[in-house]
Scaffold this active site. Structure first.
Site, short mmCIF file in Angstrom:
data_model
loop_
_atom_site.label_atom_id
_atom_site.label_comp_id
_atom_site.label_asym_id
_atom_site.label_seq_id
_atom_site.Cartn_x
_atom_site.Cartn_y
_atom_site.Cartn_z
CG ASP A 32 -1.82 1.20 1.28
OD1 ASP A 32 -2.94 1.10 0.75
OD2 ASP A 32 -1.42 2.26 1.82
CE1 TYR A 37 0.41 7.74 2.57
CE2 TYR A 37 0.94 5.50 1.92
CZ TYR A 37 0.12 6.39 2.56
OH TYR A 37 -1.02 5.93 3.19
CE LYS A 62 -3.93 4.61 0.54
NZ LYS A 62 -2.49 4.35 0.67
CG HIS A 93 -4.79 9.50 0.31
ND1 HIS A 93 -3.44 9.56 0.13
CD2 HIS A 93 -4.97 8.96 1.53
CE1 HIS A 93 -2.82 9.07 1.19
NE2 HIS A 93 -3.73 8.70 2.07
CB ILE A 211 -2.16 -1.85 5.28
CG1 ILE A 211 -3.12 -0.69 5.62
CG2 ILE A 211 -2.65 -2.58 4.04
CD1 ILE A 211 -3.15 0.39 4.56
CB SER A 214 7.26 -2.14 10.93
OG SER A 214 8.46 -2.13 11.68
CB VAL A 215 11.37 0.90 8.49
CG1 VAL A 215 10.46 1.72 7.58
CG2 VAL A 215 11.68 1.65 9.78
NE ARG A 219 8.91 -3.06 16.92
CZ ARG A 219 9.01 -1.86 17.47
NH1 ARG A 219 8.70 -0.78 16.76
NH2 ARG A 219 9.41 -1.73 18.71
CG ASN A 223 3.61 -6.20 12.22
OD1 ASN A 223 3.42 -6.47 13.41
ND2 ASN A 223 4.06 -5.01 11.83
#
Length: 244
Positions: A32, A37, A62, A93, A211, A214-215, A219, A223
Site C-alpha cells: 500500500d 507518500y 492513491k 485518498h 495494512i 514498520s521499517v 516487526r 506482523n
C-alpha cells in the site's frame, strides 16, 4: 486482495526500499502506497528487484484530493514511478472539496475501464459519501480504507460496508490500540503471540483488510506471522468490547 498488506507511509528513501524488500521476502503480497507518500519509486524498484512476479503482488496507490481534475495525469505519474503498466487498486485518498467527489469518481471508473487500474475505491469516506458515489454512477467503490482497530470497532459501520459489498480496509491498527491493554496481553499470552499479532489476527477473523507498517525487519516479519493461530468467538467478543 490479501487480508494482510504492508503499509508504506513514512517509509521513504533507502529505508523504504529495504522495508518493502524485506516484506516481500517475508511473504507479503499486498503493498500500500500513495502519491502523497513520495515513495512510489522505491516501492516499484523493490518490487522489480525482489524477483517476485508483478502479477503476484497486489499494489495500491492513491490520488491526493488536491489532484481532483488531474486524475489521468496523476495515475500515469504513479505508474511511471512504480514502473508498472497498471495498479491493482487506486483510491481517492480523502474526499475532495464539496461537489467534486462524483466527478473524480467518474474519472476513476473511466481509468479502470481503460485498464490502468484493476479496481477503484476510496479512503476516509463515510457511509453517506459512499452512497453518494453509488447513487450518481451505479458503481460502488470496491474498497474504503479507513482508520480502524479494536478500539474503533463499530459493528454498524462494518455491517454497512458488508451490505454494500465494500471491502473495509483498516489502517493505523496499532496507533489506534493500547497494546498494553490487559485483555490483549492475556489473549496474546494464551496463544504465545504478541498483542500486536492479536490485533492483526482480530482483523483477519472479521474479514477486515489490514495494512500494518514498520521499517524494522523483525516487526515486519512478526506482523505477517498471524496465520498460525485463531481467535475463538469468546476472545473475539472480548476484543470487540474494547471499543466500549
Amino acid at each position: 486482495m490479501p487480508l494482510v498488506g504492508f503499509g508504506t507511509w513514512q517509509a521513504t528513501g533507502r529505508a523504504g526500499y529495504d522495508a518493502v524488500r524485506t516484506a516481500l521476502d517475508v511473504g507479503y503480497r499486498h503493498l500500500d502506497t500513495a502519491t502523497m507518500y513520495g515513495n512510489e519509486a522505491e516501492v516499484g524498484r523493490a518490487v522489480r528487484d525482489s524477483g517476485v512476479p508483478r502479477e503476484d503482488i497486489f499494489v495500491t496507490t492513491k490520488l491526493p484530493p488536491d489532484r481532483a481534475g488531474r486524475e489521468r495525469e496523476t495515475l500515469q505519474a504513479s505508474l511511471t514511478a512504480l514502473d508498472t503498466p497498471y495498479v491493482d487498486l487506486w483510491l481517492i485518498h480523502w474526499p475532495p472539496s464539496a461537489g467534486e467527489s462524483v466527478e473524480v469518481w467518474r474519472e476513476f471508473l473511466a481509468l479502470r475501464d481503460a485498464g490502468l487500474t484493476r479496481a477503484v475505491g476510496v479512503s476516509n469516506y463515510s457511509t453517506g459519501q459512499l452512497d453518494e458515489l453509488t447513487d450518481a454512477t451505479g458503481e460502488t467503490p470496491a474498497v474504503n480504507q479507513i482508520r480502524w482497530g479494536p478500539a474503533l470497532y463499530d459493528p454498524q459501520r462494518a455491517a454497512e460496508h458488508r451490505e454494500r459489498g465494500v471491502v473495509l480496509e483498516g489502517y493505523s491498527p496499532f496507533k489506534t490500540t493500547d497494546l498494553t491493554d490487559p485483555v490483549l496481553t492475556r489473549i496474546a499470552g494464551a496463544h504465545g503471540v504478541t498483542p500486536a499479532q492479536v490485533v492483526l489476527r482480530w482483523h483477519v477473523e472479521h474479514g477486515f483488510v489490514v495494512i500494518p507498517k514498520s521499517v524494522t525487519p523483525d516487526r515486519i516479519a512478526s506482523n505477517f506471522d498471524v496465520f498460525g493461530f485463531a481467535l475463538p468467538a469468546d476472545e473475539l467478543a472480548e476484543i470487540d468490547a474494547l471499543a466500549g
